[in-house]
Motif scaffolding. Structure first.
Motif, PDB file in Angstrom:
ATOM      1  N   LEU A  55     -48.963  70.455 125.042  1.00  0.00           N
ATOM      2  CA  LEU A  55     -50.185  71.248 125.152  1.00  0.00           C
ATOM      3  C   LEU A  55     -49.947  72.442 126.067  1.00  0.00           C
ATOM      4  CD1 LEU A  55     -52.746  68.332 125.643  1.00  0.00           C
ATOM      5  CD2 LEU A  55     -51.881  69.297 123.494  1.00  0.00           C
ATOM      6  N   HIS A  56     -50.728  73.487 125.837  1.00  0.00           N
ATOM      7  CA  HIS A  56     -50.574  74.698 126.645  1.00  0.00           C
ATOM      8  C   HIS A  56     -51.953  75.215 127.055  1.00  0.00           C
ATOM      9  CE1 HIS A  56     -46.295  74.960 125.551  1.00  0.00           C
ATOM     10  NE2 HIS A  56     -46.704  74.519 124.371  1.00  0.00           N
ATOM     11  N   GLY A  57     -52.066  75.597 128.336  1.00  0.00           N
ATOM     12  CA  GLY A  57     -53.308  76.177 128.829  1.00  0.00           C
ATOM     13  C   GLY A  57     -54.498  75.255 128.666  1.00  0.00           C
ATOM     14  N   SER A  58     -55.524  75.730 127.951  1.00  0.00           N
ATOM     15  CA  SER A  58     -56.745  74.952 127.749  1.00  0.00           C
ATOM     16  C   SER A  58     -56.740  74.182 126.434  1.00  0.00           C
ATOM     17  CB  SER A  58     -57.964  75.883 127.776  1.00  0.00           C
ATOM     18  OG  SER A  58     -57.897  76.826 126.707  1.00  0.00           O
ATOM     19  N   ALA A  59     -55.558  73.924 125.896  1.00  0.00           N
ATOM     20  CA  ALA A  59     -55.454  73.182 124.635  1.00  0.00           C
ATOM     21  C   ALA A  59     -56.116  71.821 124.764  1.00  0.00           C
ATOM     22  CB  ALA A  59     -53.993  73.023 124.240  1.00  0.00           C
ATOM     23  N   ARG A  60     -56.685  71.350 123.662  1.00  0.00           N
ATOM     24  CA  ARG A  60     -57.331  70.043 123.640  1.00  0.00           C
ATOM     25  C   ARG A  60     -56.703  69.175 122.560  1.00  0.00           C
ATOM     26  NH1 ARG A  60     -63.448  72.218 123.310  1.00  0.00           N
ATOM     27  NH2 ARG A  60     -62.349  73.719 121.979  1.00  0.00           N
ATOM     28  N   CYS A  61     -56.586  67.891 122.869  1.00  0.00           N
ATOM     29  CA  CYS A  61     -56.010  66.960 121.899  1.00  0.00           C
ATOM     30  C   CYS A  61     -56.657  65.598 122.072  1.00  0.00           C
ATOM     31  CB  CYS A  61     -54.497  66.853 122.088  1.00  0.00           C
ATOM     32  SG  CYS A  61     -53.681  65.778 120.873  1.00  0.00           S
ATOM     33  N   ALA A  67     -57.296  73.127 119.243  1.00  0.00           N
ATOM     34  CA  ALA A  67     -57.723  71.730 119.311  1.00  0.00           C
ATOM     35  C   ALA A  67     -57.102  70.957 118.157  1.00  0.00           C
ATOM     36  CB  ALA A  67     -59.240  71.616 119.264  1.00  0.00           C
ATOM     37  N   LEU A  68     -56.662  69.730 118.458  1.00  0.00           N
ATOM     38  CA  LEU A  68     -56.032  68.886 117.444  1.00  0.00           C
ATOM     39  C   LEU A  68     -56.533  67.457 117.573  1.00  0.00           C
ATOM     40  CD1 LEU A  68     -53.901  68.269 115.230  1.00  0.00           C
ATOM     41  CD2 LEU A  68     -52.244  67.930 117.074  1.00  0.00           C
ATOM     42  N   GLU A  69     -56.902  66.881 116.427  1.00  0.00           N
ATOM     43  CA  GLU A  69     -57.241  65.458 116.355  1.00  0.00           C
ATOM     44  C   GLU A  69     -56.185  64.767 115.499  1.00  0.00           C
ATOM     45  OE1 GLU A  69     -61.790  64.806 116.030  1.00  0.00           O
ATOM     46  OE2 GLU A  69     -61.453  66.904 115.431  1.00  0.00           O
ATOM     47  N   TRP A 112     -66.127  66.363 123.978  1.00  0.00           N
ATOM     48  CA  TRP A 112     -64.807  66.999 123.905  1.00  0.00           C
ATOM     49  C   TRP A 112     -64.891  68.405 123.330  1.00  0.00           C
ATOM     50  CZ3 TRP A 112     -61.314  67.220 119.396  1.00  0.00           C
ATOM     51  CH2 TRP A 112     -59.998  67.540 119.738  1.00  0.00           C
ATOM     52  N   ILE A 113     -65.590  68.561 122.204  1.00  0.00           N
ATOM     53  CA  ILE A 113     -65.683  69.874 121.545  1.00  0.00           C
ATOM     54  C   ILE A 113     -67.122  70.245 121.181  1.00  0.00           C
ATOM     55  CG2 ILE A 113     -63.335  69.880 120.612  1.00  0.00           C
ATOM     56  CD1 ILE A 113     -64.598  68.963 117.938  1.00  0.00           C
ATOM     57  N   VAL A 164     -57.485  64.737 125.854  1.00  0.00           N
ATOM     58  CA  VAL A 164     -57.237  65.764 126.861  1.00  0.00           C
ATOM     59  C   VAL A 164     -58.178  66.929 126.586  1.00  0.00           C
ATOM     60  CG1 VAL A 164     -55.560  67.368 127.840  1.00  0.00           C
ATOM     61  CG2 VAL A 164     -54.808  65.120 127.044  1.00  0.00           C
ATOM     62  N   GLY A 165     -58.887  67.380 127.603  1.00  0.00           N
ATOM     63  CA  GLY A 165     -59.772  68.527 127.440  1.00  0.00           C
ATOM     64  C   GLY A 165     -61.236  68.206 127.553  1.00  0.00           C
ATOM     65  N   ILE A 166     -61.574  66.991 128.004  1.00  0.00           N
ATOM     66  CA  ILE A 166     -62.978  66.628 128.215  1.00  0.00           C
ATOM     67  C   ILE A 166     -63.397  67.163 129.581  1.00  0.00           C
ATOM     68  CG2 ILE A 166     -64.624  64.741 128.445  1.00  0.00           C
ATOM     69  CD1 ILE A 166     -62.886  63.106 126.590  1.00  0.00           C
ATOM     70  N   ALA A 167     -64.431  67.988 129.605  1.00  0.00           N
ATOM     71  CA  ALA A 167     -64.857  68.622 130.858  1.00  0.00           C
ATOM     72  C   ALA A 167     -65.281  67.594 131.902  1.00  0.00           C
ATOM     73  CB  ALA A 167     -65.998  69.604 130.585  1.00  0.00           C
ATOM     74  N   ASP A 168     -66.045  66.612 131.493  1.00  0.00           N
ATOM     75  CA  ASP A 168     -66.509  65.570 132.407  1.00  0.00           C
ATOM     76  C   ASP A 168     -65.863  64.251 132.008  1.00  0.00           C
ATOM     77  OD1 ASP A 168     -67.817  63.943 134.201  1.00  0.00           O
ATOM     78  OD2 ASP A 168     -69.780  64.068 133.212  1.00  0.00           O
ATOM     79  N   ALA A 169     -64.585  64.112 132.337  1.00  0.00           N
ATOM     80  CA  ALA A 169     -63.856  62.902 131.943  1.00  0.00           C
ATOM     81  C   ALA A 169     -64.421  61.658 132.609  1.00  0.00           C
ATOM     82  CB  ALA A 169     -62.376  63.057 132.275  1.00  0.00           C
TER      83      ALA A 169
END
Length: 294
Positions: free
Chosen positions: A150-156, A126-128, A281-282, A223-228
C-alpha cells in the motif's frame, strides 16, 4: 471499454510428470480511474486463469467488480499460480471468485503446488480482496504467499478462509503440509508479517497454543478505517458471542481471526464483518457479489 486483454505465449514446462513437473498460470490486472469510473485497463493472462467482464452493480462511478476464474477449480502437484492486481490512485476494485478453491492431494512423488498473490494499491486507491474459501484435501502440499503493498492513503480490505480436510466425507487433514505467508506493507514499511505452517505432524497443529485441532481458520484485514477503535468495538457488539473469533488493531491494521470447525460459520462471520466495516471504510454499504448467491 478502455481495457487491454492479452494472452501470454504458452509454456512448454507443463508437459512433464516427474519431480520437475510445473504447470504455470498467471494473471495480471490493472485498474485505473477514467472518466469518472474505475476501468480494468489491463488483463494479461497465461495458462488457465481468466477474468469475466467487469461488473458495476453499485453504479458506474462505484467499485469495479471482477470475478477471477480458474477453470480447473483447484491446484494439483506442480501447479504454480500467480495473481497480480494493481489499483491506481482514485480507482476502486472488488475482486472475488465464483467458487471455492481446492487444494488436492499431492501426487505419488510429493510434488508441491504454489499460489502467489501480489496486490498493490496506490495513494487514494481502494481494493477489496474477497475470494471464496479454500478447501485443503488430505495430503495436499504447497505454499501460499500473499503480498499487499500500500502507498500513502491507500485502502485495502480482504480475507482468507481455509478449511482443512473433508469432515462430511470423514476424510480429515492428517497428512501433507501447507506453508502460508502474509506480508502487508505501507510505503515499504511492514505493518503485518506472518508465516504459518499447517502440518498435521507438528505439535502446533493439535496443541492448545497453536491450531488446537481446529479444521477451519479465517483472517480478515482492513487498512484505512478512520476510526479503527470504534470499528473494533462495533464488531465486538454485533458479531456472534463465541470464543472462536477475536479482533484487534495493530499499526493501523484491523485484524479479525476465526479458529473453529465450521467453514459456514467462518464465512458468515467474515461476511457480516465486511457488511459492518465497509460503511466505516469507504462510506458505502456492502454490495454482495451476485456470484456468491448462485
Amino acid at each position: 471499454m478502455n481495457q487491454c486483454v492479452t494472452a501470454l505465449p504458452s509454456s512448454l514446462s507443463g508437459h512433464r510428470f516427474d519431480r520437475e513437473r510445473h504447470w504455470a498460470a498467471a494473471l495480471t490486472l490493472t485498474f485505473a480511474q477514467r472518466h469518472g469510473a474505475t476501468r480494468m485497463m489491463r488483463a494479461r493472462h497465461h495458462g488457465p486463469l481468466r477474468v469475466q467482464r467487469p461488473f458495476y452493480p453499485e453504479g458506474r462511478g462505484e467499485a469495479c467488480h471482477v470475478y477471477l476464474l480458474h477453470p480447473p477449480g483447484g491446484l494439483v502437484s506442480g501447479d504454480a499460480l500467480t495473481i497480480q492486481a494493481h489499483v491506481e490512485s482514485g480507482a476502486h476494485a472488488l475482486l472475488t471468485t465464483p467458487a471455492a478453491n481446492k487444494l488436492y492431494k499431492a501426487d505419488s512423488q510429493g510434488v508441491a503446488w504454489t499460489q502467489h498473490t501480489q496486490l498493490s494499491v496506490e495513494d487514494g486507491g481502494a481494493l477489496e480482496w474477497l475470494p471464496q474459501e479454500t478447501l485443503a484435501f488430505d495430503g495436499s502440499r504447497g505454499e501460499q504467499r500473499t503480498s499487499i503493498d500500500l502507498h500513502g492513503s491507500a485502502r485495502c480490505l480482504g480475507w482468507e478462509v481455509m478449511a482443512l480436510g473433508r469432515p462430511a466425507s470423514e476424510l480429515p487433514y492428517v497428512s501433507g503440509r501447507i506453508e502460508q505467508h502474509f506480508r502487508l506493507t505501507l510505503d515499504g514499511k511492514p505493518l503485518w508479517l506472518e508465516r504459518q505452517p499447517l502440518d498435521p505432524l507438528h505439535p502446533r497443529f493439535t496443541g492448545r497454543w497453536g491450531q488446537g485441532g481446529a479444521t477451519v481458520q479465517a483472517t480478515l484485514w482492513a487498512v484505512g478505517i478512520a476510526d479503527a477503535a470504534g470499528a473494533l468495538e462495533a464488531l465486538r457488539e454485533a458479531l456472534p458471542d463465541t470464543p472462536r473469533w477475536a479482533v484487534t488493531v495493530r499499526h493501523g491494521v484491523l485484524l479479525l481471526r476465526y479458529l473453529g470447525n465450521s467453514r459456514n460459520e467462518a464465512w458468515a462471520i467474515c461476511e457480516q464483518a465486511w457488511h459492518l466495516l465497509r460503511p466505516r471504510w469507504i462510506e458505502r454499504a456492502a454490495h454482495t457479489p451476485r456470484i456468491w448467491l448462485t
